[in-house]
Scaffold this motif. Structure first.
Motif, short mmCIF file in Angstrom:
data_model
loop_
_atom_site.label_atom_id
_atom_site.label_comp_id
_atom_site.label_asym_id
_atom_site.label_seq_id
_atom_site.Cartn_x
_atom_site.Cartn_y
_atom_site.Cartn_z
N ALA A 135 0.83 -1.21 0.00
CA ALA A 135 0.00 0.00 0.00
C ALA A 135 0.86 1.26 0.00
O ALA A 135 0.48 2.28 -0.57
CB ALA A 135 -0.93 -0.01 1.22
N GLU A 136 2.04 1.17 0.61
CA GLU A 136 2.91 2.35 0.70
C GLU A 136 3.83 2.48 -0.50
O GLU A 136 4.00 3.59 -1.04
CB GLU A 136 3.74 2.26 1.98
N ARG A 137 4.42 1.37 -0.95
CA ARG A 137 5.47 1.43 -1.97
C ARG A 137 5.08 0.80 -3.30
O ARG A 137 5.81 0.92 -4.27
CB ARG A 137 6.72 0.72 -1.45
N GLY A 138 3.97 0.07 -3.33
CA GLY A 138 3.62 -0.67 -4.53
C GLY A 138 4.30 -2.03 -4.55
O GLY A 138 4.91 -2.46 -3.56
N ALA A 159 -6.28 5.95 3.49
CA ALA A 159 -5.21 6.74 4.11
C ALA A 159 -5.05 8.09 3.44
O ALA A 159 -4.80 9.11 4.11
CB ALA A 159 -3.90 5.96 4.05
N GLU A 160 -5.19 8.13 2.11
CA GLU A 160 -5.03 9.39 1.39
C GLU A 160 -6.32 10.19 1.30
O GLU A 160 -6.30 11.38 0.97
CB GLU A 160 -4.53 9.10 -0.04
N GLY A 161 -7.45 9.52 1.59
CA GLY A 161 -8.73 10.20 1.51
C GLY A 161 -9.28 10.58 2.87
O GLY A 161 -9.11 11.71 3.34
N LEU A 172 2.74 8.14 6.37
CA LEU A 172 1.85 7.31 5.58
C LEU A 172 1.66 5.93 6.18
O LEU A 172 0.53 5.42 6.21
CB LEU A 172 2.38 7.20 4.15
N ARG A 173 2.72 5.30 6.66
CA ARG A 173 2.57 3.94 7.20
C ARG A 173 1.61 3.92 8.38
O ARG A 173 0.79 3.01 8.51
CB ARG A 173 3.92 3.39 7.63
N SER A 174 1.69 4.91 9.26
CA SER A 174 0.80 4.96 10.42
C SER A 174 -0.64 5.15 9.99
O SER A 174 -1.56 4.54 10.55
CB SER A 174 1.22 6.08 11.38
#
Length: 574
Positions: A135-138, A159-161, A172-174
């Motif tokens: 989810a973070e790096r692909g 997470a982004e929404g 982002l990970r948290s």
């Protein structure tokens, strides 16, 4: 006494039954069940699961069923308790130094990130690291492709929404970890509700469906329903698709099954439900009688119609799997794009230290790229995890076989019980119209005819998992894929705790419950909330329960608590 109890149980089931299955409506109902209406609209693949879950949730919320409300309430309470217990266990028990995928944390965590890790870090163990990393790096490393994309995409979207306002406080990970908690809580509650609705339609016994859904709330695979794993999302989509198929909503069911195959590879097996439905529809059309004014269309036309429907829906279910394999081929087998230049040095060093294959490395292609049918999923299972027929049958794996023993025993016991109760139905593959169905009085409960395809599905998964997979994953494999584990456990409890199904309409019982337990008037009763829930009544009366009931309840509770204590601290579990 057994005959009186059995007749009382049947009457109780019929009182709570829902109208479903092959009834007197005959061939018109059969045709309607498998007529594929034009879909209202198509959704982008990465938005389908969220939209489907939203629609499912809204429909369930609008229901006025007190049993359903109690299922939702119990699922929410169990999820909250699970989150609390995992935090306590993670704080009290030191983490084991496991040889698991553990990428470096980039960038360095802040104070709020440390707090989030302390409270929710137990949910980011073992395979959860893969989902959060994707989810973070692909799909940076080759072996990440063993984990399908729909769940990580959903984590990133939330997470982004929805969690975007927390960006100044949490990296982002948290936010991804918090997204996993929110999404899995939602999906597990919806899965419990969908399992209840599915049980009402298949078992034709509302109380059995109610108890089975409550057992799902304390599933032996509970820790995986809460952790950053895809099990809760898969269970929600799979149970919802089965429910929709029982209601005759074929296109919506196919969409949910298709989304499920974008979450886990075993979603492909769900195509069997459509194949069986089409085969049964075709077979029963010739057994209902012609009737006045009714004509049968030519055999070839009916066969062509059924075959085309089966091919289209099965192709749709398999499409996400095929697309993902193509994506992996382009990413790892295509010409180098210089992507490795954008990979942080610590992640490149991890690949060198562990032997991971990075995506788009110039001039270096994995061996599976040259295969006639380059399927990365089977390659990873073979090379990275040594998955294959009988490969796990080693003396040192005996502890893992012992971990899987309860679910294996329950699965084979369920199949044996069903076959013994319905030998002719099983021999004819359920394609012969039964006498009780012709009379409009089909049997209710676990041994009813409609359960046949679910027993076959569960047994197929069990056999494949036992002989071809890491056997300890059978608990979560079956617990998130098949309703049979919960239906059969509820069947055993009802069979041996008679006071569960002899409750009268006024809340009284023909057979007194264990001492000190009053039965509530409804499952949504506020005054006697603990007594209104049969699972809570069973737990309160645990010392007075039969040995078989103690074993069933003990298995569910023990694996719930042990799973939280062990899995959340990187200790071996299922």
């Amino acid at each position: 006494m057994g005959g009186v109890a059995g007749s009382a149980r049947v009457r109780s089931c019929r009182e709570g039954a829902v109208a479903a299955g092959w009834s007197r409506r005959g061939s018109r109902a059969l045709g309607a069940q498998f007529r594929f209406p034009k879909p209202e609209g198509e959704l982008p693949w990465h938005q389908g699961a969220t939209e489907a879950a939203f629609k499912l949730g809204m429909e369930l919320v609008n229901r006025q069923d007190p049993y359903l409300r109690e299922v939702v309430r119990s699922a929410v309470c169990c999820r909250a308790l699970t989150l609390l217990l995992q935090a306590v266990f993670d704080l009290l028990i030191p983490d084991h130094a496991a040889d698991a995928f553990s990428p470096p944390r980039l960038p360095e965590p802040g104070a709020w990130d440390v707090l989030a890790e302390r409270l929710l870090g137990g949910l980011a163990r073992w395979d959860a690291e893969h989902f959060l990393f994707i989810a973070e790096r692909g799909y940076l490393y080759e072996h990440n492709c063993a984990f399908f994309p729909l769940y990580p995409l959903s984590l990133r979207a939330v997470a982004e929404g929805a969690l975007w306002p927390l960006q100044p406080l949490l990296r982002l990970r948290s936010r991804l970890l918090l997204s996993a908690v929110l999404l899995n809580s939602l999906f597990s509650v919806l899965a419990a509700a969908a399992l209840y609705e599915l049980g009402c339609g298949v078992l034709r016994c509302r109380r059995a469906a109610f108890l089975a859904a409550l057992l799902f709330c304390i599933s032996p695979a509970n820790v995986f329903m809460a952790a950053a794993y895809s099990e809760s999302m898969f269970a929600c989509l799979a149970f919802g698709a089965m429910w929709r198929l029982e209601k005759g909503q074929s296109w919506l069911s196919a969409l949910l099954f298709s989304l499920a195959s974008g979450v886990r590879a075993n979603g492909l097996v769900n195509a069997g439900f459509f194949l069986y439905s089409c085969a049964k529809c075709f077979a029963l059309r010739f057994q209902v009688g012609s009737g006045p004014g009714r004509t049968l269309s030519p055999l070839w036309r009916q066969l062509l119609s059924v075959a085309s429907s089966a091919v289209v829906t099965c192709a749709g279910i398999c499409l996400p799997f095929v697309l993902f394999q193509y994506y992996a081929y382009v990413r790892f087998c295509g010409p180098g794009t210089g992507l490795e230049l954008d990979v942080p040095k610590p992640l490149q060093q991890l690949a060198l230290d562990k032997g991971y294959h990075l995506a788009a490395m110039s001039g270096v292609k994995p061996t599976w790229c040259s295969q006639r049918f380059p399927v990365v999923y089977s390659y990873i299972q073979d090379v990275y995890w040594n998955v294959g027929f009988l490969r796990y049958f080693e003396l040192r794996q005996v502890p893992n076989f012992l971990l899987a023993l309860p679910v294996t025993f329950l699965g084979f016991w369920a199949a044996g019980t069903y076959v013994v109760a319905n030998p002719r139905h099983c021999l004819t593959l359920g394609l012969e119209r039964r006498k009780d169905e012709q009379e409009g009085k089909p049997r209710a409960g676990f041994c009813c005819p409609a359960v046949f395809v679910y027993v076959v599905h569960a047994t197929a998964l069990l056999l494949f998992g036992f002989f071809c997979m890491h056997v300890q994953v059978l608990t979560r494999f079956l617990g998130s894929s098949s309703p049979v584990l919960y239906w059969f456990s509820a069947h055993l409890l009802q069979e041996h705790e008679r006071w569960l199904w002899t409750e009268g309409a006024a809340g009284q019982s023909a057979v007194p419950p264990p001492m000190g337990l009053a039965l509530g008037a409804s499952p949504g009763s506020c005054g006697t909330g603990a007594a209104a829930n049969p699972l809570l009544r069973l737990l309160r009366s645990y010392p007075l329960a039969t040995p078989r009931s103690k074993c069933v309840l003990g298995y569910f509770l023990a694996y719930w608590l042990l799973g939280l204590a062990l899995h959340c601290n990187f200790l071996p579990w299922t």
